[in-house]
Design an enzyme around this catalytic site. Structure first.
Site, PDB file in Angstrom:
ATOM      1  CE  LYS A  66      30.645  36.012  34.050  1.00  0.00           C
ATOM      2  NZ  LYS A  66      31.474  36.343  35.237  1.00  0.00           N
ATOM      3  NE  ARG A  71      29.561  36.293  42.889  1.00  0.00           N
ATOM      4  CZ  ARG A  71      29.694  37.606  42.678  1.00  0.00           C
ATOM      5  NH1 ARG A  71      29.769  38.454  43.698  1.00  0.00           N
ATOM      6  NH2 ARG A  71      29.765  38.070  41.453  1.00  0.00           N
TER       7      ARG A  71
END
Ligand code: AP5
Length: 207
Positions: free
Chosen positions: A11, A165
């Site tokens: 990202k 995560r």
């Protein structure tokens, strides 16, 4: 627009080219939170343990940070959001405000094995510039190309935190993917391959 993805999918690597193409700022909740933990503010202290374990930070804290940033004049004409929303409550909060209701969501898709590989090689400077030991090495080992600051491995790039995560992404962000798919604004991008190959796919999806 929103960049949505599993951890380490790229990202922040892709946010620069996207923000440049759209001519709007890039806002990363991970970077906002890390700025607070590095300055040891009250928000930083509240977030630090969650982040180190690879868990999501509580919604109220993250949404207050995002609302604060989105109130600034700089983002009046649009923004690339990176790292938010992470769950349905955050998606609904973003939908409720004209400055954050997305027109487009790009989902960067990478397999878990590639996430683990990227985690072991990622290095970051204190100002948020990101490298990879083999895939995107700095010109001088251990030093940022932009500001010459020392590079470090993030605490939450340790294997246990990466597994947490990935699990948070599957369980809590999975419904967000379905939410945007139903609204018809989700575009899936294959985020395997070199960073430049992924950028080409991302920019094609914008045009
Ligand atoms: P955050 O910083 O947002 O972590 P993340 O989503 O897990 O994303 P990353 O920053 O790890 O990776 P990235 O996708 O930006 O990948 P990058 O470009 O660096 O959040 C951290 C924590 O903060 C969360 O765990 C949570 O605790 C908290 N948090 C943040 N937002 C929150 C929210 N909204 N709600 C609740 N909690 C929140 O790339 C990764 C590596 O791969 C780099 O080394 C890069 O050089 C390399 N790379 C990139 N692209 C490629 C490619 N194509 N090929 C090979 N290598 C590549």
């Amino acid at each position: 627009m929103i960049l949505l993805a599993p951890p380490l999918a790229g990202k922040s690597t892709q946010a620069g080219p996207v923000a440049g193409r759209l001519g709007v700022p890039h806002v990363s909740t991970g970077e906002l939170l890390r700025a607070h933990t590095e300055r040891d503010t009250g928000i930083g202290r509240a977030a630090a343990a969650h982040m180190a374990r690879g868990e999501l930070v509580p919604d109220d804290l993250v949404l207050a940070l995002v609302a604060d940033r989105l109130s600034e004049d700089e983002v009046a004409h649009g923004v690339v959001l990176d790292g938010v929303p992470r769950d349905l409550a955050q998606a609904e909060a973003l939908d409720a405000h004209p400055r954050s209701r997305p027109d487009l969501v790009l989902l960067l898709d990478v397999p878990d094995a590639e996430v683990r590989r990227r985690a072991s090689g990622r290095r970051r400077c204190p100002n948020g510039h990101v490298y990879h030991l083999t895939d995107r090495p700095p010109a001088v080992a251990g030093r940022c190309d932009v500001d010459r600051e020392p590079l470090a491995h993030r605490d939450d790039d340790r294997p246990e935190a990466v597994e947490r995560r990935l699990s948070e992404y599957r369980n809590r962000t999975g419904p967000v993917v379905d939410h945007y798919r139903r609204r018809g604004i989700l575009r899936l991008i294959d985020a395997r391959g070199t960073p430049d190959e992924v950028t080409a796919r991302v920019l094609a999806a914008l045009s």
